[in-house]
Design a protein around this motif. Structure first.
Motif, PDB file in Angstrom:
ATOM      1  N   PRO A  94      -1.743 -19.848  -8.031  1.00 56.08           N
ATOM      2  CA  PRO A  94      -1.514 -19.397  -9.412  1.00 56.08           C
ATOM      3  C   PRO A  94      -1.058 -17.947  -9.524  1.00 56.08           C
ATOM      4  O   PRO A  94      -0.233 -17.618 -10.374  1.00 56.08           O
ATOM      5  N   LYS A  95      -1.571 -17.065  -8.644  1.00 53.72           N
ATOM      6  CA  LYS A  95      -1.173 -15.657  -8.710  1.00 53.72           C
ATOM      7  C   LYS A  95       0.306 -15.485  -8.380  1.00 53.72           C
ATOM      8  O   LYS A  95       1.029 -14.758  -9.074  1.00 53.72           O
ATOM      9  N   MET A  96       0.748 -16.157  -7.319  1.00 57.69           N
ATOM     10  CA  MET A  96       2.164 -16.087  -6.955  1.00 57.69           C
ATOM     11  C   MET A  96       3.031 -16.701  -8.053  1.00 57.69           C
ATOM     12  O   MET A  96       4.108 -16.189  -8.363  1.00 57.69           O
ATOM     13  N   TYR A  97       2.547 -17.787  -8.653  1.00 59.47           N
ATOM     14  CA  TYR A  97       3.295 -18.460  -9.727  1.00 59.47           C
ATOM     15  C   TYR A  97       3.503 -17.517 -10.907  1.00 59.47           C
ATOM     16  O   TYR A  97       4.634 -17.324 -11.364  1.00 59.47           O
ATOM     17  N   PHE A  98       2.418 -16.915 -11.393  1.00 62.47           N
ATOM     18  CA  PHE A  98       2.541 -16.042 -12.560  1.00 62.47           C
ATOM     19  C   PHE A  98       3.336 -14.779 -12.242  1.00 62.47           C
ATOM     20  O   PHE A  98       4.125 -14.314 -13.075  1.00 62.47           O
ATOM     21  N   ALA A  99       3.170 -14.238 -11.036  1.00 59.79           N
ATOM     22  CA  ALA A  99       3.929 -13.041 -10.658  1.00 59.79           C
ATOM     23  C   ALA A  99       5.429 -13.338 -10.609  1.00 59.79           C
ATOM     24  O   ALA A  99       6.246 -12.569 -11.133  1.00 59.79           O
ATOM     25  N   SER A 100       5.790 -14.458  -9.986  1.00 57.61           N
ATOM     26  CA  SER A 100       7.216 -14.791  -9.860  1.00 57.61           C
ATOM     27  C   SER A 100       7.830 -15.160 -11.203  1.00 57.61           C
ATOM     28  O   SER A 100       8.953 -14.730 -11.521  1.00 57.61           O
ATOM     29  N   VAL A 101       7.100 -15.926 -12.020  1.00 58.61           N
ATOM     30  CA  VAL A 101       7.625 -16.334 -13.330  1.00 58.61           C
ATOM     31  C   VAL A 101       7.791 -15.135 -14.251  1.00 58.61           C
ATOM     32  O   VAL A 101       8.833 -14.950 -14.893  1.00 58.61           O
ATOM     33  N   ILE A 102       6.770 -14.292 -14.310  1.00 55.60           N
ATOM     34  CA  ILE A 102       6.818 -13.139 -15.212  1.00 55.60           C
ATOM     35  C   ILE A 102       7.894 -12.148 -14.774  1.00 55.60           C
ATOM     36  O   ILE A 102       8.659 -11.634 -15.598  1.00 55.60           O
ATOM     37  N   SER A 103       7.996 -11.886 -13.451  1.00 51.41           N
ATOM     38  CA  SER A 103       9.017 -10.948 -12.971  1.00 51.41           C
ATOM     39  C   SER A 103      10.424 -11.493 -13.237  1.00 51.41           C
ATOM     40  O   SER A 103      11.327 -10.739 -13.613  1.00 51.41           O
ATOM     41  N   SER A 104      10.611 -12.812 -13.065  1.00 50.21           N
ATOM     42  CA  SER A 104      11.913 -13.415 -13.347  1.00 50.21           C
ATOM     43  C   SER A 104      12.269 -13.299 -14.818  1.00 50.21           C
ATOM     44  O   SER A 104      13.401 -12.953 -15.178  1.00 50.21           O
ATOM     45  N   LEU A 105      11.303 -13.587 -15.691  1.00 51.07           N
ATOM     46  CA  LEU A 105      11.553 -13.505 -17.135  1.00 51.07           C
ATOM     47  C   LEU A 105      11.809 -12.069 -17.585  1.00 51.07           C
ATOM     48  O   LEU A 105      12.658 -11.834 -18.457  1.00 51.07           O
ATOM     49  N   VAL A 106      11.107 -11.115 -16.973  1.00 47.17           N
ATOM     50  CA  VAL A 106      11.347  -9.703 -17.294  1.00 47.17           C
ATOM     51  C   VAL A 106      12.767  -9.294 -16.886  1.00 47.17           C
ATOM     52  O   VAL A 106      13.465  -8.596 -17.622  1.00 47.17           O
ATOM     53  N   ALA A 107      13.195  -9.755 -15.693  1.00 45.03           N
ATOM     54  CA  ALA A 107      14.556  -9.440 -15.223  1.00 45.03           C
ATOM     55  C   ALA A 107      15.599 -10.039 -16.154  1.00 45.03           C
ATOM     56  O   ALA A 107      16.586  -9.381 -16.515  1.00 45.03           O
ATOM     57  N   VAL A 108      15.388 -11.289 -16.572  1.00 41.60           N
ATOM     58  CA  VAL A 108      16.332 -11.946 -17.487  1.00 41.60           C
ATOM     59  C   VAL A 108      16.354 -11.230 -18.837  1.00 41.60           C
ATOM     60  O   VAL A 108      17.423 -11.019 -19.437  1.00 41.60           O
ATOM     61  N   ALA A 109      15.167 -10.834 -19.326  1.00 45.20           N
ATOM     62  CA  ALA A 109      15.086 -10.121 -20.599  1.00 45.20           C
ATOM     63  C   ALA A 109      15.807  -8.778 -20.517  1.00 45.20           C
ATOM     64  O   ALA A 109      16.502  -8.368 -21.463  1.00 45.20           O
ATOM     65  N   TRP A 110      15.675  -8.091 -19.380  1.00 43.30           N
ATOM     66  CA  TRP A 110      16.350  -6.798 -19.207  1.00 43.30           C
ATOM     67  C   TRP A 110      17.864  -6.972 -19.195  1.00 43.30           C
ATOM     68  O   TRP A 110      18.591  -6.203 -19.832  1.00 43.30           O
ATOM     69  N   ILE A 111      18.345  -8.001 -18.476  1.00 39.58           N
ATOM     70  CA  ILE A 111      19.782  -8.269 -18.436  1.00 39.58           C
ATOM     71  C   ILE A 111      20.295  -8.600 -19.833  1.00 39.58           C
ATOM     72  O   ILE A 111      21.354  -8.118 -20.259  1.00 39.58           O
ATOM     73  N   GLY A 112      19.519  -9.424 -20.569  1.00 40.16           N
ATOM     74  CA  GLY A 112      19.919  -9.773 -21.933  1.00 40.16           C
ATOM     75  C   GLY A 112      19.959  -8.573 -22.859  1.00 40.16           C
ATOM     76  O   GLY A 112      20.760  -8.529 -23.805  1.00 40.16           O
ATOM     77  N   GLN A 113      19.102  -7.584 -22.573  1.00 40.07           N
ATOM     78  CA  GLN A 113      19.098  -6.375 -23.402  1.00 40.07           C
ATOM     79  C   GLN A 113      20.275  -5.461 -23.086  1.00 40.07           C
ATOM     80  O   GLN A 113      20.784  -4.757 -23.968  1.00 40.07           O
ATOM     81  N   GLN A 114      20.734  -5.496 -21.831  1.00 41.04           N
ATOM     82  CA  GLN A 114      21.817  -4.611 -21.412  1.00 41.04           C
ATOM     83  C   GLN A 114      23.199  -5.166 -21.753  1.00 41.04           C
ATOM     84  O   GLN A 114      24.131  -4.410 -21.990  1.00 41.04           O
ATOM     85  N   VAL A 115      23.324  -6.491 -21.756  1.00 40.49           N
ATOM     86  CA  VAL A 115      24.623  -7.135 -21.961  1.00 40.49           C
ATOM     87  C   VAL A 115      24.596  -7.913 -23.271  1.00 40.49           C
ATOM     88  O   VAL A 115      23.589  -8.558 -23.599  1.00 40.49           O
ATOM     89  N   HIS A 116      25.684  -7.855 -24.032  1.00 38.44           N
ATOM     90  CA  HIS A 116      25.770  -8.601 -25.288  1.00 38.44           C
ATOM     91  C   HIS A 116      25.552 -10.084 -25.026  1.00 38.44           C
ATOM     92  O   HIS A 116      26.112 -10.653 -24.073  1.00 38.44           O
ATOM     93  N   ASN A 117      24.732 -10.723 -25.868  1.00 42.92           N
ATOM     94  CA  ASN A 117      24.346 -12.113 -25.607  1.00 42.92           C
ATOM     95  C   ASN A 117      25.547 -13.062 -25.576  1.00 42.92           C
ATOM     96  O   ASN A 117      25.601 -13.973 -24.748  1.00 42.92           O
ATOM     97  N   LEU A 118      26.527 -12.855 -26.456  1.00 45.99           N
ATOM     98  CA  LEU A 118      27.693 -13.736 -26.467  1.00 45.99           C
ATOM     99  C   LEU A 118      28.544 -13.534 -25.216  1.00 45.99           C
ATOM    100  O   LEU A 118      29.033 -14.508 -24.624  1.00 45.99           O
ATOM    101  N   PHE A 119      28.703 -12.288 -24.793  1.00 45.63           N
ATOM    102  CA  PHE A 119      29.471 -12.002 -23.583  1.00 45.63           C
ATOM    103  C   PHE A 119      28.774 -12.560 -22.352  1.00 45.63           C
ATOM    104  O   PHE A 119      29.420 -13.110 -21.442  1.00 45.63           O
ATOM    105  N   LEU A 120      27.441 -12.446 -22.324  1.00 46.55           N
ATOM    106  CA  LEU A 120      26.672 -12.996 -21.207  1.00 46.55           C
ATOM    107  C   LEU A 120      26.799 -14.519 -21.153  1.00 46.55           C
ATOM    108  O   LEU A 120      26.974 -15.102 -20.077  1.00 46.55           O
ATOM    109  N   THR A 121      26.739 -15.150 -22.320  1.00 44.78           N
ATOM    110  CA  THR A 121      26.924 -16.605 -22.383  1.00 44.78           C
ATOM    111  C   THR A 121      28.326 -16.986 -21.926  1.00 44.78           C
ATOM    112  O   THR A 121      28.512 -17.995 -21.238  1.00 44.78           O
TER     113      THR A 121
END
Length: 203
Positions: A134-161
């Motif tokens: 469970p620790k590895m699961y939550f660490a990997s999921v949360i870090s992945s979602l944080v990375a995706v959220a950061w990318i979405g914040q840096q790049v316009h959502n329509l351009f990223l899509t």
């Protein structure tokens, strides 16, 4: 072990046959789309990029709300589901199917079933990881979602899509023409060189 493999093969064949039956009305369109996605002609990649760019420019210009965009997408899908089975035989001529086309349609349906199984397998392994580590699961999921959220914040959502759509549309052609395997092999060789250099330094 052999019985398990035979059972799996039989299930795969059965699911493929069911999918073929469900998509039979879309067969001509699927085969035409397959030729475009696999770049049967040199100008197909440019056509894919141009059509996708035009679509996203139209979305950017109209700037529809989420509800309007969702409703329009579902409406177009409903129209396609109604019109394609009726018009496709008249446009393509379903009575002109060759053995090669039928075989390719069977391969496409088989690949779709295998892809579905692969996704379900990944999903199942994710939940197995949650139960076992469970620790590895939550660490990997949360870090992945944080990375995706950061990318979405840096790049316009329509351009990223747009970039994601372009990549997914070009992916079958890149794979068909060996571009992915070529650069993956180059990256693998470079990584192996770096690892060997590191080992020599440690010695």
């Amino acid at each position: 072990m052999a019985d398990g493999d035979n059972k799996s093969s039989n299930m795969l064949a059965q699911e493929t046959a069911q999918l073929e039956e469900q998509l039979q009305a879309w067969g001509e369109v699927i085969l035409a789309g397959d030729q475009v996605l696999r770049w049967k002609k040199q100008w197909f990649p440019a056509a894919l990029i141009g059509a996708t760019t035009l679509l996203f420019m139209l979305i950017y210009y109209l700037d529809p709300s989420v509800l309007t965009g969702l409703s329009s997408s579902v409406m177009l899908l409903c129209l396609a589901d109604y019109l394609v089975p009726t018009l496709a035989p008249r446009v393509f001529g379903s009575n002109k199917w060759t053995t090669e086309q039928q075989q390719r349609f069977h391969e496409i349906c088989g690949n779709l079933v295998k892809t579905q199984r692969r996704i379900l397998g990944w999903w199942k392994r994710l939940f197995e990881l949650k139960e076992e580590k469970p620790k590895m699961y939550f660490a990997s999921v949360i870090s992945s979602l944080v990375a995706v959220a950061w990318i979405g914040q840096q790049v316009h959502n329509l351009f990223l899509t747009y970039l994601i759509a372009i990549f997914l549309l070009l992916l079958p052609g890149l794979n068909q023409h060996g571009v992915i395997s070529k650069y993956a092999g180059m990256a693998k060789r470079e990584i192996n060189k770096l690892l060997k250099q590191k080992e020599k330094k440690n010695e």
